[in-house]
Design a protein around this motif. Structure first.
Motif, PDB file in Angstrom:
ATOM      1  N   VAL A 117       0.934  -1.216  -0.120  1.00  7.82           N
ATOM      2  CA  VAL A 117      -0.018  -0.090   0.194  1.00  7.82           C
ATOM      3  C   VAL A 117       0.755   1.207   0.017  1.00  7.82           C
ATOM      4  CG1 VAL A 117      -1.366   1.342   1.497  1.00  7.82           C
ATOM      5  CG2 VAL A 117      -2.054  -1.334   1.161  1.00  7.82           C
ATOM      6  N   THR A 118       1.951   1.194   0.808  1.00  4.82           N
ATOM      7  CA  THR A 118       2.861   2.434   0.925  1.00  4.82           C
ATOM      8  C   THR A 118       3.588   2.489  -0.345  1.00  4.82           C
ATOM      9  OG1 THR A 118       2.952   1.567   3.210  1.00  4.82           O
ATOM     10  CG2 THR A 118       4.722   3.299   2.084  1.00  4.82           C
ATOM     11  N   TYR A 119       3.852   1.489  -1.027  1.00  3.58           N
ATOM     12  CA  TYR A 119       4.777   1.353  -2.321  1.00  3.58           C
ATOM     13  C   TYR A 119       3.955   1.891  -3.436  1.00  3.58           C
ATOM     14  CZ  TYR A 119       8.178  -1.630  -0.069  1.00  3.58           C
ATOM     15  OH  TYR A 119       9.068  -1.972   0.614  1.00  3.58           O
ATOM     16  N   LEU A 120       2.598   1.675  -3.567  1.00  6.87           N
ATOM     17  CA  LEU A 120       1.815   1.981  -4.407  1.00  6.87           C
ATOM     18  C   LEU A 120       1.382   3.449  -4.502  1.00  6.87           C
ATOM     19  CD1 LEU A 120      -0.755  -0.866  -4.015  1.00  6.87           C
ATOM     20  CD2 LEU A 120       0.578  -0.554  -6.038  1.00  6.87           C
ATOM     21  N   ASN A 121       1.197   3.885  -3.243  1.00  4.48           N
ATOM     22  CA  ASN A 121       0.972   5.321  -2.837  1.00  4.48           C
ATOM     23  C   ASN A 121       2.162   6.347  -3.160  1.00  4.48           C
ATOM     24  OD1 ASN A 121       1.584   7.611  -0.371  1.00  4.48           O
ATOM     25  ND2 ASN A 121      -0.215   7.580  -1.336  1.00  4.48           N
ATOM     26  N   GLN A 122       3.428   5.810  -2.918  1.00  6.98           N
ATOM     27  CA  GLN A 122       4.897   6.395  -3.288  1.00  6.98           C
ATOM     28  C   GLN A 122       4.896   6.462  -4.889  1.00  6.98           C
ATOM     29  OE1 GLN A 122       7.380   5.259  -0.526  1.00  6.98           O
ATOM     30  NE2 GLN A 122       6.557   6.312   1.254  1.00  6.98           N
ATOM     31  N   GLY A 123       4.300   5.282  -5.582  1.00  2.70           N
ATOM     32  CA  GLY A 123       4.703   4.860  -7.013  1.00  2.70           C
ATOM     33  C   GLY A 123       6.281   4.368  -7.047  1.00  2.70           C
ATOM     34  N   VAL A 124       6.582   3.426  -5.951  1.00  2.00           N
ATOM     35  CA  VAL A 124       7.855   3.211  -6.013  1.00  2.00           C
ATOM     36  C   VAL A 124       7.690   1.489  -5.929  1.00  2.00           C
ATOM     37  CG1 VAL A 124       9.103   4.873  -5.243  1.00  2.00           C
ATOM     38  CG2 VAL A 124       8.192   3.319  -3.475  1.00  2.00           C
ATOM     39  N   ALA A 125       8.467   0.684  -6.321  1.00  2.00           N
ATOM     40  CA  ALA A 125       8.624  -0.818  -6.192  1.00  2.00           C
ATOM     41  C   ALA A 125       7.681  -1.604  -6.683  1.00  2.00           C
ATOM     42  CB  ALA A 125       8.905  -1.007  -4.767  1.00  2.00           C
TER      43      ALA A 125
END
Ligand code: MAV
Length: 326
Positions: free
Chosen positions: A75-83
């Motif tokens: 969820v954090t990655y999707l939000n930040q657009g990374v990984a």
């Protein structure tokens, strides 16, 4: 001036899409499970359908077995657009960004599979989708799900007395803890990848999950008693990072939306048909003992007011009524 600006904007857009098209586009996905799990199978089908629906070149790099962490990390990655560009997620893992998203699959929301199917085949959840995109930068491209969640515990739980004070893990959304508190249990939010150890070391006495995941991650080794509370029919959005999605060529975005709907139907049929089979496989292998649960009606009565209060706090009473009325 106006026209110069729009010509310039047009040129930038054209440049961006040429670059995107000329480069090899590789999208990275994540699954907590191996190839056998319904989530992974659905993500594989999604990839196949995107490739089939799109004229250009696109490749996929799906990382399995929790290599990139658990859903709360995704969820954090999707939000930040990374990984991570695409995955399948429990709505309750997105609560940090949007308190209303977990309404989608809170316990006891759906009466049965027909009700669940009617809701997911309608567009009643659209306001939640819009909010998720806005608040979390996550785009829902389809709906997987259909697993039935039961209690899985170290010792048998067969009635409301056994459930009283039962130390169990729940997902991170407050509505999950509120629901299980209302029925008398003592829930705590623990990360999914810590559940096995927490049960093994006696920090908690159990958790709740669907058959496919209990089998895939071998949770039966520490929680072999399954109580048929059948409290949740899962809704598991297939999601993409908006940061990624918005930068893709329009025809690929379109291919993804179509593939998301296709993979959703494929995955829902797959997982919703699997529960009985997976439970039986684990019984036959001597891995679990299944218990009837006496008290489901009582649970329903206790949980109704909690759902009402949650929806009211979010200003989502109408939405909840619409779902219940389907
Ligand atoms: C199951 O593995 C899935 O439903 C997954 O989406 C959830 O995140 C997980 O359970 C969980 O309970 O956290």
């Amino acid at each position: 001036n106006f026209s110069a600006k729009s010509i310039l904007a047009g040129a930038v857009v054209a440049l961006a899409s040429t670059t995107a098209q000329a480069d090899d586009i590789t999208l990275r996905g994540a699954s907590m499970f191996d190839e056998e799990h319904a989530f992974t199978k659905t993500l594989r089908y999604f990839e196949e359908r995107v490739a089939a629906n799109y004229d250009g070149d696109v490749s996929f790099d799906l990382r399995l077995n929790g290599e990139l962490g658990v859903e709360s990390d995704y969820v954090t990655y999707l939000n930040q657009g990374v990984a991570v560009d695409y995955t399948i997620l429990a709505p309750s893992n997105m609560a940090v960004f949007s308190e209303s998203i977990p309404l989608m699959d809170m316990p006891f929301l759906f009466r049965d599979l027909d009700h669940w199917d009617a809701v997911l085949s309608s567009n009643v959840l659209q306001p939640l989708e819009d909010e998720l995109r806005e608040a979390a930068g996550i785009v829902i491209v389809g709906y997987h799900g259909g697993g039935v969640r039961n209690l899985a515990s170290a010792a048998p739980i067969t009635n409301m007395d056994d459930l009283a004070g039962h130390r169990m893990r729940v997902m991170g959304a407050p509505i999950q803890a509120q629901t299980f508190s209302a029925v008398g249990a003592a829930p705590s939010a623990i990360a999914y990848n810590e559940v096995y150890n927490a049960i093994q070391t006696g920090v908690i006495a159990g958790f709740e999950n669907e058959a496919a995941s209990i089998q895939n991650l071998k949770f039966y080794e520490v929680a072999p008693h399954i109580s048929l509370t059948q409290h949740t029919i899962t809704v598991r959005p297939i999601v993409m990072s908006a940061a990624t999605f918005d930068n893709l060529p329009a025809d690929l975005q379109e291919a993804i939306m179509t593939a998301g709907a296709e993979a959703g139907s494929f995955g829902r049929a797959l997982e919703s048909g699997q529960d009985g089979e997976k439970l039986q496989q684990m019984i036959d292998a001597g891995q679990i003992t299944v218990h009837d649960f006496d008290g489901r009606e009582q649970m329903l009565e206790l949980v109704g007011p909690v759902q009402d209060a949650y929806a009211e706090e979010l200003g989502a009473t109408e939405l909840l009524e619409a779902i219940r009325g389907m």
